[in-house]
Motif scaffolding. Structure first.
Motif, PDB file in Angstrom:
ATOM      1  N   ALA A   6      40.766  41.768  40.575  1.00  0.00           N
ATOM      2  CA  ALA A   6      40.757  41.518  38.881  1.00  0.00           C
ATOM      3  C   ALA A   6      40.481  39.885  38.837  1.00  0.00           C
ATOM      4  O   ALA A   6      40.815  39.227  39.682  1.00  0.00           O
ATOM      5  N   VAL A   7      39.662  39.533  37.994  1.00  0.00           N
ATOM      6  CA  VAL A   7      39.272  38.328  37.544  1.00  0.00           C
ATOM      7  C   VAL A   7      39.216  38.154  36.078  1.00  0.00           C
ATOM      8  O   VAL A   7      39.008  39.226  35.434  1.00  0.00           O
ATOM      9  N   GLY A   8      39.332  36.846  35.738  1.00  0.00           N
ATOM     10  CA  GLY A   8      38.978  36.865  34.224  1.00  0.00           C
ATOM     11  C   GLY A   8      37.494  36.916  33.782  1.00  0.00           C
ATOM     12  O   GLY A   8      36.541  36.710  34.687  1.00  0.00           O
ATOM     13  N   LYS A   9      37.419  37.099  32.495  1.00  0.00           N
ATOM     14  CA  LYS A   9      35.889  37.222  31.880  1.00  0.00           C
ATOM     15  C   LYS A   9      35.424  35.874  32.149  1.00  0.00           C
ATOM     16  O   LYS A   9      35.786  34.960  31.491  1.00  0.00           O
ATOM     17  N   VAL A  10      34.175  35.886  32.756  1.00  0.00           N
ATOM     18  CA  VAL A  10      33.479  34.617  33.153  1.00  0.00           C
ATOM     19  C   VAL A  10      32.975  33.909  31.782  1.00  0.00           C
ATOM     20  O   VAL A  10      33.096  32.753  31.747  1.00  0.00           O
ATOM     21  N   ALA A  16      36.766  31.362  39.504  1.00  0.00           N
ATOM     22  CA  ALA A  16      36.531  32.599  40.233  1.00  0.00           C
ATOM     23  C   ALA A  16      35.101  32.929  40.693  1.00  0.00           C
ATOM     24  O   ALA A  16      34.870  33.089  41.917  1.00  0.00           O
ATOM     25  N   TRP A  17      34.232  32.908  39.825  1.00  0.00           N
ATOM     26  CA  TRP A  17      32.746  33.134  39.747  1.00  0.00           C
ATOM     27  C   TRP A  17      32.179  31.951  40.684  1.00  0.00           C
ATOM     28  O   TRP A  17      31.476  32.293  41.694  1.00  0.00           O
ATOM     29  N   GLN A  18      32.428  30.814  40.643  1.00  0.00           N
ATOM     30  CA  GLN A  18      32.034  29.835  41.412  1.00  0.00           C
ATOM     31  C   GLN A  18      32.518  29.946  42.830  1.00  0.00           C
ATOM     32  O   GLN A  18      31.621  29.585  43.566  1.00  0.00           O
ATOM     33  N   ALA A  19      33.358  30.122  43.056  1.00  0.00           N
ATOM     34  CA  ALA A  19      34.164  30.252  44.434  1.00  0.00           C
ATOM     35  C   ALA A  19      33.318  31.476  45.062  1.00  0.00           C
ATOM     36  O   ALA A  19      33.113  31.135  46.288  1.00  0.00           O
ATOM     37  N   LEU A  20      33.415  32.576  44.660  1.00  0.00           N
ATOM     38  CA  LEU A  20      32.702  33.749  45.162  1.00  0.00           C
ATOM     39  C   LEU A  20      31.249  33.612  45.362  1.00  0.00           C
ATOM     40  O   LEU A  20      30.506  34.197  46.316  1.00  0.00           O
ATOM     41  N   GLU A  21      30.606  33.185  44.299  1.00  0.00           N
ATOM     42  CA  GLU A  21      29.129  32.880  44.358  1.00  0.00           C
ATOM     43  C   GLU A  21      28.797  31.823  45.514  1.00  0.00           C
ATOM     44  O   GLU A  21      27.916  32.172  46.246  1.00  0.00           O
ATOM     45  N   GLY A  22      29.794  30.661  45.496  1.00  0.00           N
ATOM     46  CA  GLY A  22      29.379  29.564  46.501  1.00  0.00           C
ATOM     47  C   GLY A  22      29.675  30.495  48.036  1.00  0.00           C
ATOM     48  O   GLY A  22      29.096  29.869  49.116  1.00  0.00           O
ATOM     49  N   ALA A  23      30.557  31.396  48.256  1.00  0.00           N
ATOM     50  CA  ALA A  23      30.963  32.071  49.309  1.00  0.00           C
ATOM     51  C   ALA A  23      29.924  33.434  49.600  1.00  0.00           C
ATOM     52  O   ALA A  23      29.879  34.172  50.574  1.00  0.00           O
ATOM     53  N   GLN A  24      28.659  33.438  48.839  1.00  0.00           N
ATOM     54  CA  GLN A  24      27.804  34.425  48.625  1.00  0.00           C
ATOM     55  C   GLN A  24      28.640  35.751  48.789  1.00  0.00           C
ATOM     56  O   GLN A  24      28.086  36.832  49.348  1.00  0.00           O
ATOM     57  N   LEU A  25      29.488  36.081  47.827  1.00  0.00           N
ATOM     58  CA  LEU A  25      30.064  37.204  47.666  1.00  0.00           C
ATOM     59  C   LEU A  25      30.011  38.099  46.400  1.00  0.00           C
ATOM     60  O   LEU A  25      30.378  39.069  46.224  1.00  0.00           O
ATOM     61  N   ALA A  74      27.711  38.901  44.071  1.00  0.00           N
ATOM     62  CA  ALA A  74      26.813  40.046  44.124  1.00  0.00           C
ATOM     63  C   ALA A  74      27.315  41.435  44.831  1.00  0.00           C
ATOM     64  O   ALA A  74      27.486  42.244  44.084  1.00  0.00           O
ATOM     65  N   GLY A  75      27.829  41.048  45.917  1.00  0.00           N
ATOM     66  CA  GLY A  75      28.315  42.277  46.734  1.00  0.00           C
ATOM     67  C   GLY A  75      29.781  42.895  46.197  1.00  0.00           C
ATOM     68  O   GLY A  75      29.943  44.271  46.399  1.00  0.00           O
ATOM     69  N   LEU A  76      30.487  42.088  45.563  1.00  0.00           N
ATOM     70  CA  LEU A  76      31.704  42.612  45.079  1.00  0.00           C
ATOM     71  C   LEU A  76      31.655  43.072  43.717  1.00  0.00           C
ATOM     72  O   LEU A  76      32.705  43.626  43.148  1.00  0.00           O
ATOM     73  N   GLN A  77      30.551  43.168  42.912  1.00  0.00           N
ATOM     74  CA  GLN A  77      30.482  43.305  41.485  1.00  0.00           C
ATOM     75  C   GLN A  77      31.068  44.834  41.365  1.00  0.00           C
ATOM     76  O   GLN A  77      31.771  44.967  40.272  1.00  0.00           O
ATOM     77  N   PRO A  78      30.715  45.734  42.057  1.00  0.00           N
ATOM     78  CA  PRO A  78      31.364  47.189  41.774  1.00  0.00           C
ATOM     79  C   PRO A  78      32.768  47.186  41.796  1.00  0.00           C
ATOM     80  O   PRO A  78      33.478  48.166  41.099  1.00  0.00           O
ATOM     81  N   LYS A  79      33.557  46.219  42.411  1.00  0.00           N
ATOM     82  CA  LYS A  79      35.032  46.131  42.475  1.00  0.00           C
ATOM     83  C   LYS A  79      35.624  45.395  41.512  1.00  0.00           C
ATOM     84  O   LYS A  79      36.885  45.468  41.271  1.00  0.00           O
ATOM     85  N   LEU A  80      34.883  44.674  40.812  1.00  0.00           N
ATOM     86  CA  LEU A  80      35.494  43.649  39.829  1.00  0.00           C
ATOM     87  C   LEU A  80      36.028  44.132  38.551  1.00  0.00           C
ATOM     88  O   LEU A  80      35.332  45.088  37.774  1.00  0.00           O
ATOM     89  N   VAL A  81      37.199  43.807  38.339  1.00  0.00           N
ATOM     90  CA  VAL A  81      37.856  44.175  36.938  1.00  0.00           C
ATOM     91  C   VAL A  81      38.261  43.256  36.052  1.00  0.00           C
ATOM     92  O   VAL A  81      38.829  42.124  36.623  1.00  0.00           O
ATOM     93  N   PHE A  82      37.467  43.135  34.786  1.00  0.00           N
ATOM     94  CA  PHE A  82      37.328  41.799  34.334  1.00  0.00           C
ATOM     95  C   PHE A  82      38.522  41.803  33.146  1.00  0.00           C
ATOM     96  O   PHE A  82      38.857  42.748  32.438  1.00  0.00           O
ATOM     97  N   ALA A  83      39.237  40.798  33.005  1.00  0.00           N
ATOM     98  CA  ALA A  83      40.486  40.630  32.026  1.00  0.00           C
ATOM     99  C   ALA A  83      40.256  39.683  31.125  1.00  0.00           C
ATOM    100  O   ALA A  83      39.423  38.780  31.298  1.00  0.00           O
ATOM    101  N   ASP A  84      41.036  39.745  29.812  1.00  0.00           N
ATOM    102  CA  ASP A  84      40.823  39.032  28.928  1.00  0.00           C
ATOM    103  C   ASP A  84      41.355  37.706  28.845  1.00  0.00           C
ATOM    104  O   ASP A  84      41.063  36.763  28.118  1.00  0.00           O
ATOM    105  N   ASN A  85      42.304  37.428  29.768  1.00  0.00           N
ATOM    106  CA  ASN A  85      42.851  36.315  30.128  1.00  0.00           C
ATOM    107  C   ASN A  85      43.592  36.346  31.645  1.00  0.00           C
ATOM    108  O   ASN A  85      43.761  37.234  32.092  1.00  0.00           O
ATOM    109  N   VAL A  86      44.052  34.980  31.925  1.00  0.00           N
ATOM    110  CA  VAL A  86      44.602  34.942  33.404  1.00  0.00           C
ATOM    111  C   VAL A  86      46.033  35.675  33.753  1.00  0.00           C
ATOM    112  O   VAL A  86      46.094  36.261  34.685  1.00  0.00           O
ATOM    113  N   ARG A  87      46.692  35.788  32.327  1.00  0.00           N
ATOM    114  CA  ARG A  87      47.899  36.434  32.600  1.00  0.00           C
ATOM    115  C   ARG A  87      47.495  37.945  32.716  1.00  0.00           C
ATOM    116  O   ARG A  87      48.389  38.788  33.409  1.00  0.00           O
TER     117      ARG A  87
END
Length: 247
Positions: free
Chosen positions: A130-134, A143-152, A154-167
């Motif tokens: 789960a991550v917030g909507k970019v 979260a996108w900056q951290a995962l993109e920087g770790a080169q992860l 693109a590969g994690l896209q099928p697993k990502l669940v986007f939320a409307d806010n951090v709560r």
């Protein structure tokens, strides 16, 4: 005679001025701290009543664009507030950075897969992250900056669940609807009986919270007072108790 005395008595009573309502739109991660700060602000200024609107920073700014009657905007990132200043929706010289935070990776407190690093999110037993909507949630952008920087990313896209806010991200993880999520440390701490902090996530811009007065505020003086109050020792002490750092 009695009626005359009653009339004179009523005339002697001080006139009660109606309370000024100050609307503060603030990032969802500020909910608990701001409710307490708001109570202290109201106690010190009896003529002012605060009304809070908590949501993702990007959504709140869009509401201001659409003409929502807001007096103060508090964002979870400088970027969103900067856009408001550039669009002349916010008064630039009232801007004040008042808090900081950190991004953490969390898993459900019970039954979570073993995760020790961001790279472990690629393991097959981690099915949903789960991550917030970019586009609208600063925590999602971090979260996108951290995962993109770790080169992860693109590969994690099928697993990502986007939320409307951090709560909402926190809710997904605490209910076991996601095996992992990226949230602010302050939010994770509030739900420490439901989620476990696995690691502090780096590789993203600093998490800084700025606030500013809305250009169309109907209570500009009170709005400036509230923004200034955020830097007071009293407000900073409350923010610190909820886990926020200095800006």
């Amino acid at each position: 005679m009695k009626r005359l005395l009653l009339t004179l008595s009523l005339a002697a009573l001080p006139l009660l001025a109606p309370a000024q309502t100050l609307t503060v739109s603030a990032a969802a991660s500020l909910t608990d701290a701001f409710k307490e700060i708001g109570a202290r602000f109201e106690a010190a200024r009896p003529g002012i009543q605060l009304r809070f609107n908590f949501a993702a920073s990007g959504l709140l700014l869009q509401q201001i664009v659409q003409g929502a009657p807001v007096d103060v905007f508090a964002s979870a990132d400088p970027e969103t507030l900067n856009r408001g200043v550039e669009q002349k929706l916010l008064v630039a010289d009232t801007r004040r950075d008042f808090a900081s935070n950190s991004l953490v990776l969390v898993t459900p407190a019970q039954g979570a897969p073993a995760i020790a690093a961001l790279a472990d999110l690629a393991r097959p037993e981690v099915r949903r992250i789960a991550v917030g909507k970019v586009a609208s949630v600063p925590a999602g952008r971090y979260a996108w900056q951290a995962l993109e920087g770790a080169q992860l990313w693109a590969g994690l896209q099928p697993k990502l669940v986007f939320a409307d806010n951090v709560r909402q991200v926190l809710d997904y993880v605490s209910r076991g609807e996601a095996e992992a999520g990226l949230v602010y440390r302050t939010d994770a701490t509030l739900a420490k009986d439901k989620v476990r902090i696995v690691l502090t996530v780096g590789g993203h811009a600093p998490v800084t919270y700025p606030a500013a007065v809305v250009a169309d505020s109907r209570q500009p003086a009170a709005a400036r007072d509230f923004v200034a109050f955020l830097a007071s020792g009293e407000a900073q002490g409350i923010l610190a108790r909820y886990g926020f750092g200095k800006p």
